[in-house]
Write an enzyme that holds these catalytic residues in place. Structure first.
Site, PDB file in Angstrom:
ATOM      1  N   SER A 148      33.802  70.536  19.540  1.00 32.34           N
ATOM      2  CA  SER A 148      34.343  70.258  20.874  1.00 32.34           C
ATOM      3  C   SER A 148      35.215  71.440  21.270  1.00 32.34           C
ATOM      4  O   SER A 148      35.238  72.462  20.596  1.00 32.34           O
ATOM      5  CB  SER A 148      35.176  68.978  20.818  1.00 32.34           C
ATOM      6  OG  SER A 148      36.317  69.187  20.031  1.00 32.34           O
TER       7      SER A 148
ATOM      8  N   ASP B  97      43.065  58.315  20.107  1.00 30.84           N
ATOM      9  CA  ASP B  97      43.019  56.935  20.578  1.00 30.84           C
ATOM     10  C   ASP B  97      42.202  56.129  19.595  1.00 30.84           C
ATOM     11  O   ASP B  97      41.003  56.325  19.456  1.00 30.84           O
ATOM     12  CB  ASP B  97      42.356  56.928  21.964  1.00 30.84           C
ATOM     13  CG  ASP B  97      42.082  55.524  22.461  1.00 30.84           C
ATOM     14  OD1 ASP B  97      41.184  55.344  23.279  1.00 30.84           O
ATOM     15  OD2 ASP B  97      42.788  54.598  22.000  1.00 30.84           O
TER      16      ASP B  97
ATOM     17  N   GLN C  46      39.219  62.357  12.892  1.00 32.67           N
ATOM     18  CA  GLN C  46      38.702  61.397  13.859  1.00 32.67           C
ATOM     19  C   GLN C  46      38.038  60.232  13.162  1.00 32.67           C
ATOM     20  O   GLN C  46      38.215  59.080  13.535  1.00 32.67           O
ATOM     21  CB  GLN C  46      37.709  62.070  14.809  1.00 32.67           C
ATOM     22  CG  GLN C  46      38.381  62.673  16.014  1.00 32.67           C
ATOM     23  CD  GLN C  46      37.551  63.754  16.673  1.00 32.67           C
ATOM     24  OE1 GLN C  46      36.456  64.061  16.234  1.00 32.67           O
ATOM     25  NE2 GLN C  46      38.095  64.328  17.727  1.00 32.67           N
TER      26      GLN C  46
ATOM     27  N   ILE D 120      37.985  69.358  32.288  1.00 29.95           N
ATOM     28  CA  ILE D 120      37.414  70.647  32.759  1.00 29.95           C
ATOM     29  C   ILE D 120      36.562  70.332  33.979  1.00 29.95           C
ATOM     30  O   ILE D 120      35.635  69.523  33.916  1.00 29.95           O
ATOM     31  CB  ILE D 120      36.562  71.317  31.669  1.00 29.95           C
ATOM     32  CG1 ILE D 120      37.442  71.590  30.441  1.00 29.95           C
ATOM     33  CG2 ILE D 120      35.933  72.590  32.196  1.00 29.95           C
ATOM     34  CD1 ILE D 120      36.703  72.202  29.282  1.00 29.95           C
TER      35      ILE D 120
ATOM     36  N   HIS E 195      64.116  70.494  26.190  1.00 26.33           N
ATOM     37  CA  HIS E 195      64.935  71.541  26.772  1.00 26.33           C
ATOM     38  C   HIS E 195      66.133  71.904  25.938  1.00 26.33           C
ATOM     39  O   HIS E 195      66.813  72.895  26.198  1.00 26.33           O
ATOM     40  CB  HIS E 195      65.371  71.139  28.186  1.00 26.33           C
ATOM     41  CG  HIS E 195      65.435  72.307  29.123  1.00 26.33           C
ATOM     42  ND1 HIS E 195      66.054  73.488  28.779  1.00 26.33           N
ATOM     43  CD2 HIS E 195      64.957  72.464  30.373  1.00 26.33           C
ATOM     44  CE1 HIS E 195      65.955  74.341  29.798  1.00 26.33           C
ATOM     45  NE2 HIS E 195      65.300  73.746  30.772  1.00 26.33           N
TER      46      HIS E 195
ATOM     47  N   ASP F  78      63.424  76.859  26.047  1.00 27.39           N
ATOM     48  CA  ASP F  78      63.766  77.076  27.454  1.00 27.39           C
ATOM     49  C   ASP F  78      62.506  77.400  28.242  1.00 27.39           C
ATOM     50  O   ASP F  78      61.433  77.627  27.694  1.00 27.39           O
ATOM     51  CB  ASP F  78      64.810  78.178  27.602  1.00 27.39           C
ATOM     52  CG  ASP F  78      64.337  79.478  26.978  1.00 27.39           C
ATOM     53  OD1 ASP F  78      65.171  80.146  26.357  1.00 27.39           O
ATOM     54  OD2 ASP F  78      63.132  79.823  27.119  1.00 27.39           O
TER      55      ASP F  78
END
Lengths: 368, 591
Positions: free
Chosen positions: B441, B458, B487, B535, B561, B565
């Site tokens: 992939s 998932d 997977q 895509i 943060h 930065d």
């Protein structure tokens, strides 16, 4: 040390430890150890019930030691037909009792000691009690390998069961009792606790059979008396109470008002057999009659110990259908008990039918 | 504990009487029972009642019989001492007077309400009205004769309902009259109830030993039977222990929740009992695990107890209403059923069916998209009832991590990557990889462009993020192989902890499902996360200014943060983007 009976008054007052000016021994804590002088299983079970119902056990733990003459004791929700060989018990004169606590079936005789730990519901702790017993055993014989399992059994050498547990929890009080095999007759035990009855379908609590062994076989010093003393002293040490074992007579109405009625109720058919949860029998047996070999199928539903549905199917040529139906209907409502079956009256005039009827009845009695 | 009892109950008179009687009995040479003292009167507290096969009544000890002719012939022996007997009376025998009580000041109002007890021995006094002045002095004088100096007396008086405008009792009757348990003086006077019979759910109370479920083995009652408090209701069994469950209320059994041999749960309703007597805010003694019904049952806000019957409380609890917010319109501010219903109406405009449990529903299942889950409850399922599922396992873990994640100050950075070249490359390499047994992939390429990162996956259990380790030393092919392995394990639910921990940051290929822009949430303790969109083919201008069909993929980064930065993120993104736009460059820099 056992207090002999002449000092009965003192002994009785000992129980009533709130008497202000009694002037008797002031123990560190309340609580006592009792031992029954009777070997009747019903009377001893009645003592348990009496203490459970009538005693205030707040801060007052009680240990009760008892032994019975040969008897089989089934749990509260068990099925005696499934658990033991009732025919053999009737032949040998061995009593059957149903206790009020749950659990499985056990065989008692004078080589088995029973221990009952009474406490309030809050202090109810089975594992603690079993640990106490293990400590007592190890105090007598330190090399003894006894362990409590998660199912609250005691295993010797990791494989032989020497003690089984059951308990009863009420509103405020609870008790936990267990057996301890010291010198029981193991052959009788296994023959009695094997049920010959086939085809029983029931939701009753089933016992889990285990390999058993006597403590005496492991070590000849571990007799019943030695064990009882050891456990009593361990109990006294643990609960900080007096180490005297008080002998009690379970038939004494002054000590235990109402106990004889309790014992009577435990002996009634309604309690022992009638409290069996609903079950059904689906079996067949063979009858040899004048060189013909017949198979008779039996479907019986029993509720509260009495036959609710009865379908005995005999071949039509041997016994006419309407006689069969009559037999079936006569059974309905009667107790599932051979004695009652004997009393079943028939008014069959034909001798041959009558004898066939008798054969059938005998066979059916065999499965009761 | 013991201290409280002593304070409340011991009265000199009873103790002295007991002592006197006992020593009397002793001196006469009578047997005193070890478990029961004849000097202490028996109170009629049958252990079982009204059920078939009930225990027979205990026979009375002979010395008692002449004393107790007036009593009902069911003296069940309960306790040993006066004190413990008082306690048990207090616990249960509200209106079970024992035979030795006499009413001294029977006024017409009182006699109608208080059952008459009589006893041949006028030994005890139950004062049912506050005595004042001369009457009080006289009463005290009378008592003084029987008082033993060493003992304390706690005499409390009981205010009758005719004067009762106070919520708390100022006085209660002594001798163990169990009134002080309840805060309302109406309690012990069985006034004809202002409300009709309330149906109360009797829950299976805690049995001890951490037992949570039992099997119902025998019912002693059936629907329609009348039971008294402490009557046996059923027998249950748990692990070799047989337990007798007794009723907590008087009333009529309305519903049995279980059949024989069914499993009953501690804390869940066992039977419904319709009670007649007015019960005030009696605390629910059920010690159930976990679920917090406490605030509805106790409702003590700063010492003020809200008054409501158990049925009303249940209604409030089911609708998640705080009783303190409801204005009671009943007597003494008592909250009635109508009050709850009115409150509900005001709140919602209609009476809605409640969501029974206050447990968190997992966020809607969009696992790859790490957007901040807005707790939107699922739209109502009209075909059936709403189902509440407990949050378990992976879901629970996700709840925890996401809640922790939101504490991190995120910032987002989005860009688009022209992956046309990459697409071409993949097309070329795909069959080769397939020949080697690996499905290729885009992810291996994305990953190689990064470092040592996690891939959001998932699975059936939800979102998990295993990571591919040490990408810097793996080739694209190896990464692809590793991805495949993860997977497979992920779909089988067999990912190990090593697979799941140690990620530096995560890439979430939500684009494989759909979406372009995203605002992913960082998975602590990582510092950044990227969500890759789909895509898509879009027109773009190339170097020459010509329009060509470009394969565009959007990437959305979120970073912590506190650590990263904007410039760092931007530089990283640009580098990553450049690798992807020119896969040939990766070849150069790849190790």
């Amino acid at each position: 040390m056992k207090i002999p009976f002449p000092k009965k008054n003192c002994f009785q007052l000992l129980f009533n430890l709130k008497v202000p000016a009694a002037g008797f021994k002031s123990t560190v804590k309340d609580g006592f150890i009792l031992q029954s002088i009777s070997n009747d299983v019903y009377q001893n079970l009645a003592v348990e019930d009496w203490i459970h119902d009538h005693m205030n056990l707040e801060g007052k733990p009680v240990l009760f030691l008892w032994r019975n003459s040969p008897s089989v004791v089934i749990g509260r929700h068990q099925n005696p037909w499934q658990e033991c060989n009732l025919n053999l018990m009737r032949e040998e004169g061995i009593k059957l009792a149903r206790r009020r606590s749950g659990g499985g079936t056990v065989y008692h005789d004078m080589g088995n000691i029973n221990l009952t730990f009474f406490s309030t519901k809050k202090k109810y702790d089975r594992m603690e009690n079993l640990k106490l017993v293990v400590r007592a055993l190890n105090a007598v014989q330190p090399q003894l390998d006894v362990q409590a399992t998660k199912r609250f059994d005691l295993l010797l050498d990791g494989q032989f069961k020497i003690s089984g547990t059951a308990s009863k929890i009420g509103r405020i009080t609870a008790y936990h009792h267990c057996t301890l095999l010291c010198s029981t007759n193991r052959t009788v035990l296994s023959s009695l606790l094997t049920s010959p009855y086939q085809g029983i379908r029931s939701n009753a609590t089933a016992s889990i059979p285990s390999l058993v062994k006597n403590l005496l076989e492991k070590d000849p010093t571990l007799t019943c008396e030695v064990m009882m003393n050891a456990i009593a002293s361990e109990y006294a040490t643990y609960h900080h109470i007096d180490k005297h074992i008080h002998l009690i007579n379970p038939t004494d109405e002054t000590l235990f008002p109402g106990i004889n009625n309790k014992a009577k109720e435990l002996q009634t058919w309604e309690w022992i057999y009638g409290k069996t949860p609903k079950f059904s029998i689906n079996t067949s047996f063979n009858v040899v009659y004048e060189q013909s070999y017949l198979e008779i199928k039996v479907f019986i539903d029993i509720k509260n110990g009495r036959i609710e549905i009865c379908k005995i199917e005999a071949p039509d040529h041997w016994l006419p259908q309407e006689i069969c139906d009559k037999l079936n209907s006569s059974f309905i409502g009667s107790k599932f008990c051979p004695i009652e079956t004997t009393l079943l009256k028939t008014c069959l005039k034909d001798d041959e039918l009558h004898s066939k009827w008798n054969i059938l009845c005998e066979k059916i009695k065999g499965i009761m | 504990g013991a201290g409280a009892e002593r304070k409340e109950i011991i009265s000199a008179k009873s103790a002295s009487r007991v002592w006197a009687a006992r020593s009397n009995a002793l001196s006469k040479g009578l047997h005193t029972h070890p478990f029961h003292d004849p000097a202490i009167d028996l109170h009629q507290l049958p252990r079982h009642g009204g059920r078939p096969g009930a225990w027979p009544a205990a026979t009375k000890p002979p010395s008692e019989q002449e004393k107790e002719e007036t009593l009902k012939p069911v003296p069940q022996l309960r306790n040993v001492s006066a004190r413990s007997r008082q306690r048990s009376l207090r616990e249960g025998g509200r209106s079970r007077g024992s035979g030795n009580w006499i009413q001294q000041k029977r006024t017409p109002t009182l006699s109608a309400q208080i059952p008459a007890w009589h006893c041949p021995e006028p030994v005890r006094t139950r004062v049912a009205r506050p005595l004042q002045g001369a009457a009080r002095r006289e009463f005290l004088l009378r008592n003084r004769k029987l008082r033993v100096k060493a003992r304390r007396i706690c005499i409390r008086y009981f205010q009758t309902c005719s004067n009762a405008h106070v919520l708390k009792p100022k006085y209660v009757c002594f001798f163990g009259y169990p009134s002080f348990k309840y805060s309302h003086p109406h309690q012990m006077l069985k006034t004809t109830a202002a409300l009709q019979g309330q149906v109360v759910q009797f829950k299976l109370s805690d049995i001890g030993e951490g037992i949570r479920e039992v099997t119902v083995k025998e019912w002693y009652v059936k629907e329609g039977d009348t039971v008294s408090q402490f009557d046996s209701i059923c027998e249950v069994q748990s692990d070799k222990a047989s337990v007798t469950i007794t009723s907590r209320y008087d009333g009529v059994i309305k519903k049995l929740y279980y059949n024989l041999d069914e499993i009953a749960y501690v804390g869940k309703p066992l039977v419904d009992i319709e009670t007649e007597a007015l019960k005030d805010s009696e605390e629910d003694v059920v010690e159930t695990p976990a679920v917090s019904h406490d605030e509805h049952t106790h409702q003590e806000i700063k010492g003020h107890k809200t008054l409501a019957t158990p049925a009303v409380r249940r209604l409030a609890m089911e609708n998640n209403i705080k009783l303190s917010e409801v204005v009671g319109s009943g007597k003494d501010g008592r909250i009635l059923k109508e009050d709850i219903l009115n409150y509900l109406e005001k709140q919602t405009g209609a009476i809605l069916p409640p969501s029974p449990k206050a447990e968190i529903m997992p966020p809607p299942p969009k696992p790859k998209d790490k957007t901040i889950p807005i707790p939107v409850s699922k739209p109502p399922v009209f075909t059936g009832k709403d189902r509440t599922e407990p949050v378990k396992g992976f879901h629970k873990a996700m709840v925890k991590t996401m809640s922790a994640a939101l504490k991190i100050p995120h910032f987002g950075y989005c860009d688009e990557v022209d992956v046309t070249e990459l697409v071409k490359l993949r097309e070329e390499l795909k069959p080769i990889a397939l020949a080697r047994g690996i499905k290729l992939s885009f992810m291996p390429f994305f990953l190689k462009a990064s470092h040592n990162i996690g891939i959001a996956m998932d699975t059936e259990q939800g979102l998990i993020v295993p990571n591919v380790k040490n990408i810097q030393i793996c080739s694209v092919f190896e990464i692809a192989a590793e991805l495949n392995r993860l997977q497979q394990l992920g779909s089988a639910g067999q990912l190990s902890t090593t697979d799941l921990t140690g990620g530096t940051f995560t890439l979430s290929n939500i684009g494989s499902i759909g979406g372009t822009y995203a605002k992913p949430v960082i998975l602590p303790p990582e510092v950044a996360i990227g969500a890759l969109g789909t895509i898509r083919a879009l027109p773009r201008f190339n170097q020459k200014g010509e329009v060509y069909k470009a394969q565009i993929m959007n990437v959305s980064w979120s970073a912590d943060h506190r650590i990263i930065d904007g410039a760092t993120m931007s530089r990283f993104s640009n580098l990553w983007k450049s690798y992807l736009e020119n896969p040939a460059m990766m070849l150069l820099d790849m190790k």
